[in-house]
Design an enzyme around this catalytic site. Structure first.
Site, short mmCIF file in Angstrom:
data_model
loop_
_atom_site.label_atom_id
_atom_site.label_comp_id
_atom_site.label_asym_id
_atom_site.label_seq_id
_atom_site.Cartn_x
_atom_site.Cartn_y
_atom_site.Cartn_z
N ARG A 1 1.15 -0.94 0.29
CA ARG A 1 -0.25 -0.21 0.13
C ARG A 1 1.24 1.67 -0.10
O ARG A 1 2.15 1.63 0.43
CB ARG A 1 -0.87 -0.01 1.28
CG ARG A 1 -1.78 -0.56 1.29
CD ARG A 1 -3.16 -0.03 0.11
NE ARG A 1 -4.79 -0.66 0.05
CZ ARG A 1 -4.82 -1.58 -0.41
NH1 ARG A 1 -3.58 -2.48 -1.36
NH2 ARG A 1 -5.35 -2.40 -0.44
N GLU B 1 -2.28 7.98 -4.05
CA GLU B 1 -2.27 7.64 -5.01
C GLU B 1 -3.92 7.48 -5.70
O GLU B 1 -5.39 7.93 -5.08
CB GLU B 1 -2.31 5.57 -5.70
CG GLU B 1 -2.80 4.44 -4.84
CD GLU B 1 -2.88 3.99 -4.90
OE1 GLU B 1 -1.17 3.15 -4.96
OE2 GLU B 1 -3.50 2.47 -5.04
N HIS C 1 -0.92 0.09 -10.00
CA HIS C 1 -1.95 -0.69 -8.94
C HIS C 1 -2.89 -2.09 -9.40
O HIS C 1 -3.33 -2.32 -9.06
CB HIS C 1 -2.62 0.26 -7.96
CG HIS C 1 -3.22 -0.57 -6.41
ND1 HIS C 1 -3.86 0.63 -5.48
CD2 HIS C 1 -3.26 -1.97 -6.35
CE1 HIS C 1 -3.60 -0.38 -4.27
NE2 HIS C 1 -4.21 -1.88 -4.98
C1 GLV Z 1 -5.48 -4.32 -3.55
O1 GLV Z 1 -4.71 -3.99 -3.71
C2 GLV Z 1 -6.31 -5.52 -2.22
O2 GLV Z 1 -6.34 -5.04 -1.84
O3 GLV Z 1 -7.00 -6.18 -3.12
#
Ligand code: GLV
Length: 329
Positions: free
Chosen positions: A240, A269, A287
């Site tokens: 994250r 982000e 991401h």
């Molecule tokens: C993606 O970042 C998730 O947490 O599934």
């Protein structure tokens, strides 16, 4: 009996929305508008359920303004967009999508680490710019994956998947640090050895971050930690934004304090620290670690399963705060 009403807060697979329509009155968002907090509150009026992604913040203020809400189902394994304490104290169920994305995300973490170590983005950009005119012995030389030391910070399901790939597939020496140590048989199965954080930072040739974002984990990797790494090391963040101090990282990359970084997640982000765009030795992806077609579909299906079970008297497969069950009606 009236059917429960739900909001699907972002665009998702039409087949999954159709399935939800079999059980609920559905307000969906096929144009994928990003709602402001006020718009989200407004859309949730009269809704018992919400299908969310990591982009929707569900906190105390929203919950106070949406008293009919009974369940929020996140199409993500991470749920730092949820205030779980506030949800639990209001008796609202929160669910997420673990397991279905583990292997896909581990694949991506490994791929990003490899792309970073072998300078794939930087060399591709060079080629696209038309600068490749001859072979050279030292052109885009990077560092090896096989036989090197893989460090993993955060050793949940995805971390274990990356450890297995490194130990069994690439002959890496795998060390890890985690809040709690794995049982000895799990360590043996994934081929990883527990070390303290200082040892992890000092010894890893390739450090991969796979820990959840919490207040405690804010800037777990900052200037001090980057300075403790090998100057030849790479850092990969698929966890994250906020776990890494991105400004300190951009500086460390510019100063070659570490060799390179691979980043799939960013502070703030989809905006990112502009300094990261000016350093060549970083691979940047938007991401997408869980983004295989099959896995995104499995995540959407599981998020739908959770909503359907929660609002039709069933057992939600992956609750975050099961203490609130059974839900008040
Ligand atoms: C993606 O970042 C998730 O947490 O599934």
């Amino acid at each position: 009996m009236t059917r429960p009403a739900i909001l699907v807060a972002r665009a998702v697979f039409p087949e999954v929305v159709s399935r939800l329509r079999q059980h609920f009155d559905v307000e969906d968002n096929p144009t994928d508008t990003i709602f402001t907090p006020a718009q989200l509150i407004q859309r949730l009026q009269g809704k018992q359920g919400a299908f969310t992604t990591g982009s929707e913040r569900i906190g105390a203020e929203l919950l106070a303004a949406c008293p009919q809400l009974r369940v929020v189902s996140n199409m993500a394994v991470g749920y730092n967009n949820f205030d779980v304490e506030a949800l639990t104290s209001r008796g609202v169920l929160a669910t997420n999508t673990p397991d279905v994305l583990t292997e896909t995300t581990a694949d991506f973490g490994f791929a990003l680490m490899m792309a970073t170590a072998r300078r794939m983005a930087e060399s591709e950009q060079y080629l696209r710019r038309g600068e490749w005119t001859k072979w050279a012995y030292d052109m885009f030389t990077g560092s090896d994956i096989h036989g090197s030391t893989l460090g993993i910070l955060g050793m949940g399901r995805i971390g274990q998947g990356i450890a297995r790939r490194g130990a069994l597939g690439f002959g890496m020496r795998v060390i890890y640090h985690n809040r709690s140590r794995l049982p000895a048989e799990t360590e043996a199965a994934v081929g990883a050895r527990y070390v303290d954080k200082a040892t992890l930072l000092a010894q890893a040739d390739h450090l991969v971050l796979v820990l959840p974002y919490t207040a405690e984990n804010h800037h777990v990797i900052g200037a001090v930690e980057l300075a403790a790494m090998k100057p030849t090391a790479t850092l990969t963040n698929i966890a994250r934004g906020g776990i890494v101090d991105d400004a300190a990282l951009a500086q460390a990359l510019r100063d070659r304090r570490i060799a390179a970084a691979g980043l799939d997640v960013f502070e703030g982000e989809p905006a990112l620290n502009p300094a990261l765009l000016t350093v060549p030795n970083v691979v940047l992806t938007p991401h997408i670690a869980s983004a295989s077609i099959a896995t995104r579909r499995a995540m959407a299906d599981l998020a739908a399963d959770n909503l359907i079970a929660a609002l039709t008297g069933g057992v939600p497969p992956t609750p975050i705060n099961p203490a609130v069950l059974p839900l008040r009606t």
